[in-house]
Design a protein around this motif. Structure first.
Motif, PDB file in Angstrom:
ATOM      1  N   LYS A  88       0.833  -1.216   0.000  1.00 39.51           N
ATOM      2  CA  LYS A  88       0.000   0.000   0.000  1.00 39.51           C
ATOM      3  C   LYS A  88       0.862   1.259   0.000  1.00 39.51           C
ATOM      4  CE  LYS A  88      -4.223  -1.839   2.075  1.00 39.51           C
ATOM      5  NZ  LYS A  88      -5.212  -1.700   3.180  1.00 39.51           N
ATOM      6  N   PHE A  89       2.004   1.196   0.681  1.00 39.56           N
ATOM      7  CA  PHE A  89       2.943   2.307   0.644  1.00 39.56           C
ATOM      8  C   PHE A  89       3.392   2.556  -0.797  1.00 39.56           C
ATOM      9  CE2 PHE A  89       7.492   3.738   1.197  1.00 39.56           C
ATOM     10  CZ  PHE A  89       7.190   5.032   1.594  1.00 39.56           C
ATOM     11  N   GLY A  90       3.665   1.479  -1.518  1.00 33.51           N
ATOM     12  CA  GLY A  90       4.045   1.603  -2.923  1.00 33.51           C
ATOM     13  C   GLY A  90       2.915   2.165  -3.774  1.00 33.51           C
ATOM     14  N   GLN A  91       1.679   1.729  -3.516  1.00 32.66           N
ATOM     15  CA  GLN A  91       0.532   2.264  -4.254  1.00 32.66           C
ATOM     16  C   GLN A  91       0.360   3.758  -3.991  1.00 32.66           C
ATOM     17  OE1 GLN A  91      -3.025   0.019  -3.403  1.00 32.66           O
ATOM     18  NE2 GLN A  91      -2.064  -1.941  -3.892  1.00 32.66           N
ATOM     19  N   ALA A  92       0.569   4.160  -2.737  1.00 27.57           N
ATOM     20  CA  ALA A  92       0.441   5.573  -2.402  1.00 27.57           C
ATOM     21  C   ALA A  92       1.512   6.396  -3.116  1.00 27.57           C
ATOM     22  CB  ALA A  92       0.549   5.769  -0.888  1.00 27.57           C
ATOM     23  N   PHE A  93       2.740   5.875  -3.148  1.00 22.53           N
ATOM     24  CA  PHE A  93       3.827   6.584  -3.843  1.00 22.53           C
ATOM     25  C   PHE A  93       3.529   6.682  -5.333  1.00 22.53           C
ATOM     26  CE2 PHE A  93       7.796   6.465  -6.265  1.00 22.53           C
ATOM     27  CZ  PHE A  93       8.454   7.570  -5.750  1.00 22.53           C
ATOM     28  N   ASN A  94       3.146   5.567  -5.953  1.00 16.97           N
ATOM     29  CA  ASN A  94       2.871   5.571  -7.386  1.00 16.97           C
ATOM     30  C   ASN A  94       1.713   6.505  -7.730  1.00 16.97           C
ATOM     31  OD1 ASN A  94       4.911   3.718  -7.857  1.00 16.97           O
ATOM     32  ND2 ASN A  94       3.549   1.942  -7.823  1.00 16.97           N
ATOM     33  N   THR A  95       0.691   6.498  -6.898  1.00 17.04           N
ATOM     34  CA  THR A  95      -0.469   7.362  -7.146  1.00 17.04           C
ATOM     35  C   THR A  95      -0.081   8.837  -7.036  1.00 17.04           C
ATOM     36  OG1 THR A  95      -2.014   5.695  -6.317  1.00 17.04           O
ATOM     37  CG2 THR A  95      -2.785   7.972  -6.359  1.00 17.04           C
ATOM     38  N   SER A  96       0.618   9.188  -5.966  1.00 16.66           N
ATOM     39  CA  SER A  96       1.024  10.579  -5.774  1.00 16.66           C
ATOM     40  C   SER A  96       1.988  11.029  -6.861  1.00 16.66           C
ATOM     41  CB  SER A  96       1.669  10.741  -4.393  1.00 16.66           C
ATOM     42  OG  SER A  96       2.061  12.079  -4.178  1.00 16.66           O
ATOM     43  N   MET A  97       2.938  10.178  -7.229  1.00 16.10           N
ATOM     44  CA  MET A  97       3.897  10.537  -8.268  1.00 16.10           C
ATOM     45  C   MET A  97       3.218  10.705  -9.620  1.00 16.10           C
ATOM     46  SD  MET A  97       7.101  11.233  -8.795  1.00 16.10           S
ATOM     47  CE  MET A  97       8.198  10.475  -7.607  1.00 16.10           C
ATOM     48  N   THR A  98       2.318   9.806  -9.951  1.00 17.50           N
ATOM     49  CA  THR A  98       1.604   9.900 -11.230  1.00 17.50           C
ATOM     50  C   THR A  98       0.761  11.172 -11.290  1.00 17.50           C
ATOM     51  OG1 THR A  98       1.513   7.479 -11.381  1.00 17.50           O
ATOM     52  CG2 THR A  98      -0.006   8.729 -12.782  1.00 17.50           C
ATOM     53  N   MET A  99       0.029  11.463 -10.215  1.00 17.21           N
ATOM     54  CA  MET A  99      -0.782  12.670 -10.165  1.00 17.21           C
ATOM     55  C   MET A  99       0.105  13.914 -10.252  1.00 17.21           C
ATOM     56  SD  MET A  99      -3.532  11.517  -7.201  1.00 17.21           S
ATOM     57  CE  MET A  99      -4.415  13.070  -7.185  1.00 17.21           C
ATOM     58  N   SER A 100       1.279  13.874  -9.632  1.00 21.35           N
ATOM     59  CA  SER A 100       2.195  15.014  -9.664  1.00 21.35           C
ATOM     60  C   SER A 100       2.693  15.281 -11.077  1.00 21.35           C
ATOM     61  CB  SER A 100       3.385  14.760  -8.733  1.00 21.35           C
ATOM     62  OG  SER A 100       2.977  14.650  -7.393  1.00 21.35           O
ATOM     63  N   ILE A 101       3.042  14.225 -11.793  1.00 22.10           N
ATOM     64  CA  ILE A 101       3.519  14.385 -13.174  1.00 22.10           C
ATOM     65  C   ILE A 101       2.421  14.982 -14.049  1.00 22.10           C
ATOM     66  CG2 ILE A 101       4.262  13.121 -15.230  1.00 22.10           C
ATOM     67  CD1 ILE A 101       5.683  11.147 -13.312  1.00 22.10           C
ATOM     68  N   ILE A 102       1.203  14.471 -13.904  1.00 21.61           N
ATOM     69  CA  ILE A 102       0.075  14.993 -14.700  1.00 21.61           C
ATOM     70  C   ILE A 102      -0.178  16.461 -14.374  1.00 21.61           C
ATOM     71  CG2 ILE A 102      -2.411  14.797 -15.102  1.00 21.61           C
ATOM     72  CD1 ILE A 102      -2.116  11.772 -14.615  1.00 21.61           C
ATOM     73  N   ILE A 103      -0.213  16.791 -13.083  1.00 20.76           N
ATOM     74  CA  ILE A 103      -0.464  18.168 -12.663  1.00 20.76           C
ATOM     75  C   ILE A 103       0.646  19.089 -13.163  1.00 20.76           C
ATOM     76  CG2 ILE A 103      -0.558  19.701 -10.649  1.00 20.76           C
ATOM     77  CD1 ILE A 103      -1.958  17.395  -9.148  1.00 20.76           C
ATOM     78  N   GLY A 104       1.899  18.623 -13.097  1.00 20.44           N
ATOM     79  CA  GLY A 104       3.014  19.430 -13.576  1.00 20.44           C
ATOM     80  C   GLY A 104       2.909  19.749 -15.051  1.00 20.44           C
ATOM     81  N   ILE A 105       2.542  18.757 -15.857  1.00 24.41           N
ATOM     82  CA  ILE A 105       2.382  18.971 -17.301  1.00 24.41           C
ATOM     83  C   ILE A 105       1.239  19.941 -17.578  1.00 24.41           C
ATOM     84  CG2 ILE A 105       1.749  17.854 -19.473  1.00 24.41           C
ATOM     85  CD1 ILE A 105       3.196  15.334 -18.443  1.00 24.41           C
ATOM     86  N   LEU A 106       0.117  19.758 -16.883  1.00 25.64           N
ATOM     87  CA  LEU A 106      -1.041  20.628 -17.100  1.00 25.64           C
ATOM     88  C   LEU A 106      -0.726  22.087 -16.743  1.00 25.64           C
ATOM     89  CD1 LEU A 106      -3.977  18.394 -15.776  1.00 25.64           C
ATOM     90  CD2 LEU A 106      -3.426  18.956 -18.150  1.00 25.64           C
ATOM     91  N   PHE A 107      -0.022  22.302 -15.643  1.00 26.27           N
ATOM     92  CA  PHE A 107       0.306  23.663 -15.233  1.00 26.27           C
ATOM     93  C   PHE A 107       1.318  24.306 -16.182  1.00 26.27           C
ATOM     94  CE2 PHE A 107      -2.018  23.136 -11.358  1.00 26.27           C
ATOM     95  CZ  PHE A 107      -2.273  24.423 -10.914  1.00 26.27           C
ATOM     96  N   GLU A 108       2.236  23.533 -16.729  1.00 34.26           N
ATOM     97  CA  GLU A 108       3.174  24.088 -17.706  1.00 34.26           C
ATOM     98  C   GLU A 108       2.435  24.518 -18.968  1.00 34.26           C
ATOM     99  OE1 GLU A 108       6.573  25.220 -19.924  1.00 34.26           O
ATOM    100  OE2 GLU A 108       6.026  25.187 -17.797  1.00 34.26           O
ATOM    101  N   LEU A 109       1.485  23.699 -19.436  1.00 34.71           N
ATOM    102  CA  LEU A 109       0.689  24.072 -20.605  1.00 34.71           C
ATOM    103  C   LEU A 109      -0.140  25.326 -20.315  1.00 34.71           C
ATOM    104  CD1 LEU A 109      -0.546  20.526 -21.756  1.00 34.71           C
ATOM    105  CD2 LEU A 109       1.224  21.952 -22.818  1.00 34.71           C
ATOM    106  N   LEU A 110      -0.704  25.390 -19.100  1.00 36.95           N
ATOM    107  CA  LEU A 110      -1.477  26.565 -18.710  1.00 36.95           C
ATOM    108  C   LEU A 110      -0.594  27.811 -18.675  1.00 36.95           C
ATOM    109  CD1 LEU A 110      -4.251  27.581 -17.693  1.00 36.95           C
ATOM    110  CD2 LEU A 110      -3.463  27.087 -15.366  1.00 36.95           C
ATOM    111  N   LEU A 111       0.631  27.646 -18.204  1.00 45.01           N
ATOM    112  CA  LEU A 111       1.561  28.768 -18.122  1.00 45.01           C
ATOM    113  C   LEU A 111       1.970  29.257 -19.511  1.00 45.01           C
ATOM    114  CD1 LEU A 111       2.925  30.345 -15.839  1.00 45.01           C
ATOM    115  CD2 LEU A 111       4.902  28.853 -16.087  1.00 45.01           C
ATOM    116  N   LEU A 112       2.149  28.330 -20.436  1.00 43.82           N
ATOM    117  CA  LEU A 112       2.500  28.720 -21.807  1.00 43.82           C
ATOM    118  C   LEU A 112       1.388  29.546 -22.446  1.00 43.82           C
ATOM    119  CD1 LEU A 112       4.114  25.389 -23.124  1.00 43.82           C
ATOM    120  CD2 LEU A 112       5.292  27.543 -22.623  1.00 43.82           C
TER     121      LEU A 112
END
Length: 444
Positions: A88-112
């Motif tokens: 479950k610790f691994g699932q939490a890490f994978n979930t948070s990391m995946t969401m972080s990558i998606i959010i980072g890409i979306l905010f960069e596109l928004l910033l552009l």
């Protein structure tokens, strides 16, 4: 008397310092690299230096708000790891990391799409190099979130010392590329402000590579781009109230201050940036003691331990022992410290004028930070959110009025007033708190 006081509280002091010392080391390293970064930018020109200060502060504020998601993973992942639920610790890490990558890409596109409008409308900054800097450095938002997740991971597995290697790699790469790309050294093109942004991206990239290396060596679980819906719900349930508080206290208030500052002359903007950088020297022990106080108080409160509020007062005393001498040192050596960041005479003169006042008033900031952390640790975060929101709103108005008559001095007088109001409110709220006054809350 001092010896008796220290001996009486020695066990609590050790408990606090065991958390503070490693955090202090990492914070000092981070500040040294930041000073090196600004020392390079500060030699481009006053206008460029001021523009970088505005654009980078915007990136920093947004990153802090969206990065609260990683703080939520730190809490949830810590619970799983503490119960030895590694899958479950691994699932939490994978979930948070995946969401972080998606959010980072979306905010960069928004910033552009909106970066130029934000700089021109919010900060009244219509300076093409600043827009280019913002577009490039915007990539660091997602990269920072990735690093936040790695940081939480290594802390949870008791390997926080590995983060030092990651940060050293980031600093070296960042300063190297800043130097060669800003000024065009050793055959590289002279990119000016854009070169500084590329250096930041390269530095964060190096840090991520080091983290991936140590993550793979730990071999607790394998990473995959996957979101677990139940864990995502837990993360978001924690994220929204925490992010709202961060948004009001740091992002909106700080953006309001920068919106006011950005309408001043470029010399004042540059001076504000330099003072802010030097204040971060004093803020290092404040951040560390406030963070450790929150952790220790929360544990004591959860165990229904009597006298749980004592850690706020002990943390405050230790913080002042660190911060007062540090404040005096910075005041005494203000000129060489300022000269490291910028060589512009007008900026140096302005900073020397306001720095002692800013440093003195900033000691109250440490008080309110520690008291706020204590209140948040004992389930009073909603009260803190409402009270601090009102204080910051009033402070913005006061600073706006003061700045018209007192210029940069008015900004720091306004800060001092806000710190005083926050401190008084927090101390008042803590008075008379009983360990078991909220037994219902504790038993949840």
């Amino acid at each position: 008397m001092l010896k008796k006081w220290f001996h009486r509280n020695s066990a609590d002091f050790r408990l606090i310092n065991d958390l503070v010392v490693p955090m202090l080391f990492l914070q000092i390293l981070q500040l040294l690299f930041q000073l090196g970064d600004q020392a390079i930018i500060g030699r481009l020109g006053v206008e460029e230096f001021a523009a970088v200060g505005i654009a980078s502060s915007f990136i920093f504020l947004i990153t802090g708000t969206i990065g609260i998601l990683c703080a939520a993973f730190n809490i949830i992942g810590g619970r799983f790891f503490g119960n030895n639920e590694i899958p479950k610790f691994g699932q939490a890490f994978n979930t948070s990391m995946t969401m972080s990558i998606i959010i980072g890409i979306l905010f960069e596109l928004l910033l552009l799409g909106t970066g130029k409008w934000i700089l021109g409308t919010v900060y009244d900054l219509n300076f093409a190099p600043a827009t280019h800097y913002l577009y490039i450095s915007g990539m660091t938002m997602g990269m920072n979130m990735v690093l936040f997740n790695f940081s939480a991971y290594f802390k949870n597995i008791n390997q926080a010392k590995l983060l030092t290697f990651s940060f050293v790699a980031a600093g070296i790469v960042n300063i190297f590329f800043d130097y060669v790309l800003v000024f065009g050294k050793w055959g590289f093109p002279a990119l000016g402000m854009s070169g500084a942004a590329v250096g930041s991206v390269a530095g964060y990239g190096a840090s991520i590579i080091v983290c991936i290396y140590f993550f793979r060596k730990s071999s607790l679980f394998s990473f995959s781009l996957r979101i677990s819906r139940p864990i995502a719900k837990q993360l978001l349930k924690l994220y929204f109230p925490m992010a709202l508080q961060d948004l009001i206290e740091y992002t909106l208030f700080a953006m309001g201050i920068m919106a006011i500052i950005s309408r001043m002359e470029s010399e004042f903007i540059a001076s504000y940036t330099v003072v802010t950088t030097l204040l971060e020297i004093i803020m290092i022990p404040m951040y560390c003691f406030a963070s450790s106080c929150m952790t220790i108080t929360a544990k004591a409160y959860g165990k229904q331990q009597a006298g749980y509020t004592k850690y706020s007062y002990l943390s405050l005393q230790l913080m002042l022992i660190f911060s007062i001498p540090l404040t005096l040192i910075v005041i005494s050596f203000s000129y060489p410290l300022i000269a490291i960041i910028t060589d512009k005479a007008v900026v140096i003169s302005l900073v020397e004028h306001v720095l002692p006042l800013a440093l003195a008033l900033n000691l109250m900031n440490g008080l309110q930070m520690i008291m706020r952390s204590t209140l948040q640790a004992i389930d009073l975060e909603k009260w803190v959110l409402v009270y601090s929101g009102v204080v910051y709103a009033v402070s913005l108005v006061i600073i706006y009025v003061c700045i018209r008559k007192l210029e940069l001095t008015g900004v720091y007088l306004g800060f001092g007033l806000s710190y005083l109001l926050l401190s008084l409110g927090y101390v008042y709220k803590l008075q008379g708190r009983e360990p078991y006054a909220h037994a219902k809350t504790l038993s949840r």
